[in-house]
Design an enzyme around this catalytic site. Structure first.
Site, PDB file in Angstrom:
ATOM      1  N   PRO A 230       0.820  -1.207  -0.093  1.00 57.02           N
ATOM      2  CG  PRO A 230       0.052  -0.894   2.254  1.00 57.02           C
ATOM      3  CD  PRO A 230       0.708  -1.943   1.340  1.00 57.02           C
ATOM      4  CB  CYS A 231       3.310   2.701  -2.467  1.00 57.09           C
ATOM      5  SG  CYS A 231       2.033   2.531  -4.174  1.00 57.09           S
ATOM      6  CG  HIS A 232      -2.776   3.311  -1.217  1.00 60.74           C
ATOM      7  ND1 HIS A 232      -2.560   2.199  -1.508  1.00 60.74           N
ATOM      8  CD2 HIS A 232      -3.924   3.255  -0.134  1.00 60.74           C
ATOM      9  CE1 HIS A 232      -3.351   1.110  -0.752  1.00 60.74           C
ATOM     10  NE2 HIS A 232      -4.136   2.011   0.042  1.00 60.74           N
TER      11      HIS A 232
END
Length: 274
Positions: A230-232
């Protein structure tokens, strides 16, 4: 739903009638379909999509990565997160550019627009959201990361991996293809609970490289398995969204979607120590 999210994102104060008309549905039907997917009304999602929402997340639900693990917010206990089994390509394999590796791929619908999914025999190795770039550009971008791998379009082979992506409590297998430093950063990202965020600086400290904030940011941007890794959930220290490889509207939509699911479950309390 991607078009509906884009409409709410463009005008968070838009009326239900206007949103329904844009979707070609009656207001009542649109409300039912939208709420079934997001868990909340379009109006409430508009609040989550507002630019200030990321700053509120950082202020109220900042995740200290090691603490998140200590309180059990990992693996199967992460609310609405997948249970991820993953293994990494060896440094030697990475250095060879994926030589000898067969990567199958296909394009699928997702809540965040058209999604390119890629998999080896060991699991998902790539997810890209092509709404901003187009499918051909997304495939070229991903293929360039492993220039010597054999790519083959085979949607049927990838479909079982994709089936569980947006279902709670499901299991997915990942095959991480990256340099050792990148994989350390991606592993840290996987510790961030759904509905929480962290900063690039916190990630750098979590992997024992507190001065490597810029390098961490680069590794976050090179994450090949968007959404699952989850780089977001990584923001700038100021609370600004920063960049996102597949477009900021996708990043805002992901954060809003996760917040909506947590609100529906009544699980919005801050992480202990965060």
């Amino acid at each position: 739903m991607r078009r509906a999210i884009a409409a709410v994102d463009a005008d968070p104060g838009a009326s239900l009638d206007a949103l329904a008309a844009a979707a070609g549905l009656s207001p009542a039907h649109f409300q039912r379909v939208f709420s079934a997917w997001a868990g909340i009304s379009p109006k409430r999602l508009g609040g989550f999509l507002a630019l200030g929402h990321a700053k509120r997340l950082l202020r109220e639900r900042r995740s200290v990565l090691d603490t998140a693990l200590d309180v059990g917010l990992s693996g199967t206990s992460r609310l609405h997160d997948l249970f991820l089994r993953w293994e990494a390509m060896s440094p030697g394999e990475y250095a060879r550019g994926g030589e000898g590796l067969r990567v199958r791929h296909g394009t699928f619908d997702s809540p965040f627009g058209p999604m390119l999914a890629m998999a080896t025999d060991r699991g998902l190795c790539g997810i890209a959201f092509a709404g901003e770039t187009g499918a051909a550009a997304a495939l070229a971008d991903m293929a360039a990361r492993w220039p010597r791998a054999e790519l083959r379009e085979d949607r049927a082979a990838v479909a079982p991996h994709v089936a569980a992506l947006f279902a709670p409590r499901a299991e997915a297998r990942l095959h991480l293809i990256g340099a050792p430093f990148q994989i350390k950063v991606w592993e840290a990202l996987m510790r961030i609970p759904s509905g929480h965020v962290t900063t690039y600086g916190e990630i750098a400290r979590a992997i024992g490289k507190p001065k490597a904030v810029r390098a961490v940011g680069t590794a976050v941007g090179r994450n090949p398995v968007s959404f699952l890794i989850p780089c977001h959930r990584a923001l700038r220290a100021s609370g600004a969204l920063g960049g996102y490889h597949w477009g900021l509207p996708v990043k805002r939509a992901m954060l809003a979607w996760e917040s909506a699911r947590l609100e529906r479950a009544g699980a919005c309390e801050p992480v202990a120590g965060g």
